[in-house]
Design a protein around this motif. Structure first.
Motif, PDB file in Angstrom:
ATOM      1  N   LEU A   7      -4.995   2.857   1.538  1.00 44.57           N
ATOM      2  CA  LEU A   7      -5.828   3.783   1.349  1.00 44.57           C
ATOM      3  C   LEU A   7      -7.106   3.283   0.433  1.00 44.57           C
ATOM      4  O   LEU A   7      -8.326   3.609   0.445  1.00 44.57           O
ATOM      5  CB  LEU A   7      -5.383   5.247   0.704  1.00 44.57           C
ATOM      6  CG  LEU A   7      -4.763   6.277   1.733  1.00 44.57           C
ATOM      7  CD1 LEU A   7      -4.035   5.606   2.705  1.00 44.57           C
ATOM      8  CD2 LEU A   7      -4.383   7.473   0.883  1.00 44.57           C
ATOM      9  N   PRO A  93      -3.089   4.290   8.527  1.00 43.75           N
ATOM     10  CA  PRO A  93      -2.444   4.382   7.539  1.00 43.75           C
ATOM     11  C   PRO A  93      -0.906   4.708   7.648  1.00 43.75           C
ATOM     12  O   PRO A  93      -0.294   5.054   8.777  1.00 43.75           O
ATOM     13  CB  PRO A  93      -2.964   5.907   6.999  1.00 43.75           C
ATOM     14  CG  PRO A  93      -3.510   6.553   8.031  1.00 43.75           C
ATOM     15  CD  PRO A  93      -4.119   5.633   9.079  1.00 43.75           C
ATOM     16  N   ASP A  97       1.818   7.046   2.751  1.00 37.33           N
ATOM     17  CA  ASP A  97       0.608   7.121   2.025  1.00 37.33           C
ATOM     18  C   ASP A  97      -0.131   8.323   1.933  1.00 37.33           C
ATOM     19  O   ASP A  97      -0.863   9.158   1.271  1.00 37.33           O
ATOM     20  CB  ASP A  97      -0.226   6.011   1.971  1.00 37.33           C
ATOM     21  CG  ASP A  97       0.386   4.667   1.799  1.00 37.33           C
ATOM     22  OD1 ASP A  97       1.178   4.619   0.773  1.00 37.33           O
ATOM     23  OD2 ASP A  97       0.111   3.593   2.242  1.00 37.33           O
ATOM     24  N   MET A  98       0.076   8.950   3.377  1.00 37.22           N
ATOM     25  CA  MET A  98      -0.505  10.279   3.668  1.00 37.22           C
ATOM     26  C   MET A  98       0.041  11.435   3.222  1.00 37.22           C
ATOM     27  O   MET A  98      -0.480  12.439   2.689  1.00 37.22           O
ATOM     28  CB  MET A  98      -0.971  10.163   5.326  1.00 37.22           C
ATOM     29  CG  MET A  98      -1.854   9.396   5.757  1.00 37.22           C
ATOM     30  SD  MET A  98      -3.507   9.101   4.909  1.00 37.22           S
ATOM     31  CE  MET A  98      -4.671  10.329   5.978  1.00 37.22           C
ATOM     32  N   LEU A 138     -11.500  10.747   3.138  1.00 32.51           N
ATOM     33  CA  LEU A 138     -11.319   9.238   3.055  1.00 32.51           C
ATOM     34  C   LEU A 138     -12.066   8.540   3.747  1.00 32.51           C
ATOM     35  O   LEU A 138     -12.867   7.368   3.154  1.00 32.51           O
ATOM     36  CB  LEU A 138      -9.903   8.749   3.730  1.00 32.51           C
ATOM     37  CG  LEU A 138      -8.601   9.205   2.887  1.00 32.51           C
ATOM     38  CD1 LEU A 138      -7.625   9.245   3.660  1.00 32.51           C
ATOM     39  CD2 LEU A 138      -8.467   8.315   1.635  1.00 32.51           C
TER      40      LEU A 138
END
Ligand code: AMP
Length: 281
Positions: A7, A93, A97-98, A138
């Motif tokens: 990210l 991703p 992480d999300m 993002l």
């Protein structure tokens, strides 16, 4: 073409692109790319200086008994196809992480998410709007591209962008079909050959209903019954819903007086396929 998972690395790349004054076109997907996805990439490429595609099978938009674990993936094939269309970056991703441990925030559009697919898949649109909002934050796109194939999703995203004052233009592109009319979908992979052939009944039913409207039929209940009966002629088809709704609020229509969306969801074996047709009168 660049592939980024991290990210922070993505944010850095976006900062660089923006600092050069370049516009960003964005195509969010769950991967296993087909011509439908590629048509969105091509449309994005026409206007944007820098094109980003995301590939993320988003767990929050799948119900408990749905196909999250089995969803088809082919990163290598996807990279090749996206590169051929001039995509600049694939953002791929990781789930951790999300949605890190302790994740608590969801975006919910009301009412228009409670009908059609929302009635059969209660958590689905909350998952879609949440992931798309996160991806918009993002990627910071100027324009984002969605398919008419998922008409309700496109409408829900547009409403989220309007209601939350998001700074992105939403562009909806036509449904890409196979030669026999079946709408392209990553989920077509689940179909056995006989089911794949039987799935033609979806588009032919939509076309037949449109013909009836063009010929003057305005009673939506008559048309819904007609569509349902048409689908019932195919023993492998197990319809979830058959609806005729207005194109803006997705409310059920009784008498057709303006543009309507003919929308249906039909199961064939383990695959649940959706399709729709916008009919102007
Ligand atoms: P998905 O990977 O299925 O989540 O789809 C990603 C994007 O591609 C969504 O905006 C879909 O509406 C769009 N899309 C999927 N299938 C098609 C198709 N057959 N024609 C046009 N767009 C499509």
């Amino acid at each position: 073409m660049n592939l980024i998972r991290d990210l922070a690395e993505l944010k850095n790349e976006v900062r660089g692109v923006k600092s050069e004054g370049q516009s960003i076109g964005f195509v969010p997907t769950m991967g296993f790319l087909h011509e439908g996805h590629l048509s969105l990439l091509r449309e994005a490429r026409r206007k944007a200086d820098y094109v980003v595609m995301s590939i993320f099978v988003n767990p929050t938009q799948f119900g408990r008994d749905e196909d999250y674990e089995d969803y088809p993936q082919d990163l290598e094939g996807d990279q090749k196809k996206a590169a051929e269309e001039g995509c600049d970056l694939i953002f791929f991703p990781e789930k951790k992480d999300m949605y890190p441990p302790g994740y608590l925030t969801y975006v919910n559009v009301e009412e228009i998410t409670e009908v059609l697919c929302g009635a059969c898949r209660p958590v689905h649109f909350r998952g879609v709007t949440t992931i798309v909002a996160k991806l918009f934050n993002l990627v910071e796109p100027d324009r984002a591209y969605f398919g008419q194939k998922d008409a309700q999703q496109a409408l829900v995203i547009k409403k989220m962008v309007e209601d939350l004052n998001m700074n992105v233009e939403i562009i909806v592109c036509p449904t890409v079909r196979e030669e026999d009319g079946v709408a392209m979908s990553s989920r077509n992979k689940y179909l056995q050959p006989v089911e794949r052939k039987a799935a033609q009944i979806i588009y032919s039913t939509l076309l037949a209903a449109r013909e009836k409207i063009i010929a003057g039929e305005r009673n939506a209940e008559v048309l819904r019954k007609f569509m349902w009966q048409n689908l019932s002629q195919e023993p492998l088809a197990d319809p979830d819903y058959v609806e005729i709704v207005d194109e803006k609020k997705l409310q059920r229509v009784d008498q057709i007086q303006g543009p309507v969306l003919l929308a249906l969801a039909v199961k064939f074996g383990q695959a649940r396929l959706i399709d729709n047709l916008l009919v102007e009168v």
